[in-house]
Design an enzyme around this catalytic site. Structure first.
Site, mmCIF file in Angstrom:
data_model
loop_
_atom_site.group_PDB
_atom_site.id
_atom_site.type_symbol
_atom_site.label_atom_id
_atom_site.label_comp_id
_atom_site.label_asym_id
_atom_site.label_seq_id
_atom_site.Cartn_x
_atom_site.Cartn_y
_atom_site.Cartn_z
ATOM 1 N N CYS A 188 0.847 -1.195 0.000
ATOM 2 C CA CYS A 188 0.000 0.000 0.000
ATOM 3 C C CYS A 188 0.886 1.249 0.000
ATOM 4 O O CYS A 188 0.583 2.255 -0.646
ATOM 5 C CB CYS A 188 -0.896 0.029 1.235
ATOM 6 N N HIS A 192 1.027 5.167 -1.476
ATOM 7 C CA HIS A 192 0.373 6.065 -0.522
ATOM 8 C C HIS A 192 1.211 6.429 0.708
ATOM 9 O O HIS A 192 0.661 6.596 1.794
ATOM 10 C CB HIS A 192 -0.949 5.442 -0.063
ATOM 11 N N ARG A 235 -13.176 -0.825 -1.352
ATOM 12 C CA ARG A 235 -11.962 -0.126 -1.772
ATOM 13 C C ARG A 235 -10.718 -0.923 -1.419
ATOM 14 O O ARG A 235 -9.752 -0.969 -2.188
ATOM 15 C CB ARG A 235 -11.929 1.245 -1.099
ATOM 16 N N CYS A 239 -7.928 -2.350 -3.975
ATOM 17 C CA CYS A 239 -6.495 -2.080 -3.817
ATOM 18 C C CYS A 239 -5.687 -3.370 -3.883
ATOM 19 O O CYS A 239 -4.617 -3.413 -4.499
ATOM 20 C CB CYS A 239 -6.239 -1.377 -2.482
#
Length: 278
Positions: A188, A192, A235, A239
């Site tokens: 992730c 991000h 979501r 992802c």
């Protein structure tokens, strides 16, 4: 003559990288401009209101009070953390620890628990097809989640970190956020963990600090690309797919821990849901 040709070749060799650099800078500037225009467009849509997810909220409100399941009961006594039947502000404080299950639960997992205990649904029935197909109709569970979340619209995110299990959920979510896996060794954090990043024309918020609220505090949402309302559980699934990870199980602890990590990082931000997304 030969000397002249060498000079021309040298100049050509210098100009090609320069031209490529200029082209790359122009493309970057253009993409940045398109990103800004896209963000401005979404902002305008959110300010105008009239979100299609409003219909999901209405359906969810009806389902909340409708008697369903083997016990022919409603969800009106469901305890979402603020007491039986209290919906206002509950989503703003989820995920949180629940003593009756001994788990940290997010909105959807808690709704499944209530559907089991109050309405008599089995776990398999309660979370059957939890996500709508792209462009399809939202599931009953999604509609209920949209209604409950909207009841916290305009409130401050306040994910608790009082219990040891809540703190553990945050720490596990943080570990998962930075964990690399899959065929491309992706995490992730690859997208991000820095500010100012972008993929194609989409801005990538930094989810490791207060900037996480840019994303977290605007879910559930209506992504125009999907044509149907979506929640944070969906979501997280999307992802994982983009990272080429195995799809996580609905309401799994891994998903809830990641949501907890994002939510705690967003504490203090104002919820705006449903919102428009790309």
């Amino acid at each position: 003559m030969r000397s002249r040709l060498k000079k021309i070749a040298a100049l050509a060799g210098l100009s090609l990288p320069a031209m490529m650099l200029i082209g790359a800078c122009a493309a970057t500037a253009q993409a940045g401009s398109v990103t800004q225009e896209g963000n401005a467009y979404l902002k305008l849509m959110n300010e105008m209101g009239g979100n299609p997810a409003d219909f999901n909220i209405d359906d969810g409100k009806k389902l909340w009070s409708e008697k369903r399941g083997p016990k022919n009961a409603s969800l009106e006594q469901c305890n979402l953390g603020l007491g039986p039947g209290v919906v206002k502000g509950a989503y703003a404080q989820l995920p949180r620890y629940f003593a009756d299950t001994g788990k940290v639960q997010d909105l959807e997992s808690r709704l499944v628990t209530c559907m089991e205990s109050l309405q008599g649904f089995s776990a398999k029935e309660a979370d059957k097809e939890p996500f709508a197909k792209e462009g399809g109709n939202a599931s009953p569970l999604e509609n209920i989640a949209m209604y409950v979340a909207h009841e916290s619209d305009g409130m401050k995110v306040a994910i608790p970190q009082n219990d040891a299990m809540e703190k553990l959920s945050y720490e596990n979510g943080k570990k998962l956020f930075f964990y690399r896996a899959g065929p491309f060794s992706f995490s992730c954090a690859a997208c991000h963990s820095e500010s100012g990043k972008r993929i194609k024309i989409s801005a990538l918020p930094n989810l490791t600090n207060k900037e996480a609220a840019v994303s977290y505090a605007t879910w559930p949402a209506y992504p125009n690309s999907q044509g149907v309302a979506r929640t944070l559980e969906w979501r997280m699934l999307a992802c994982a797919r983009q990272q080429r990870w195995p799809a996580p199980k609905f309401t799994s602890s891994a998903v809830i821990d990641l949501i907890t990590y994002m939510g705690v990082n967003s504490n203090g931000a104002t919820l705006h849901t449903p919102s428009f997304k790309r």
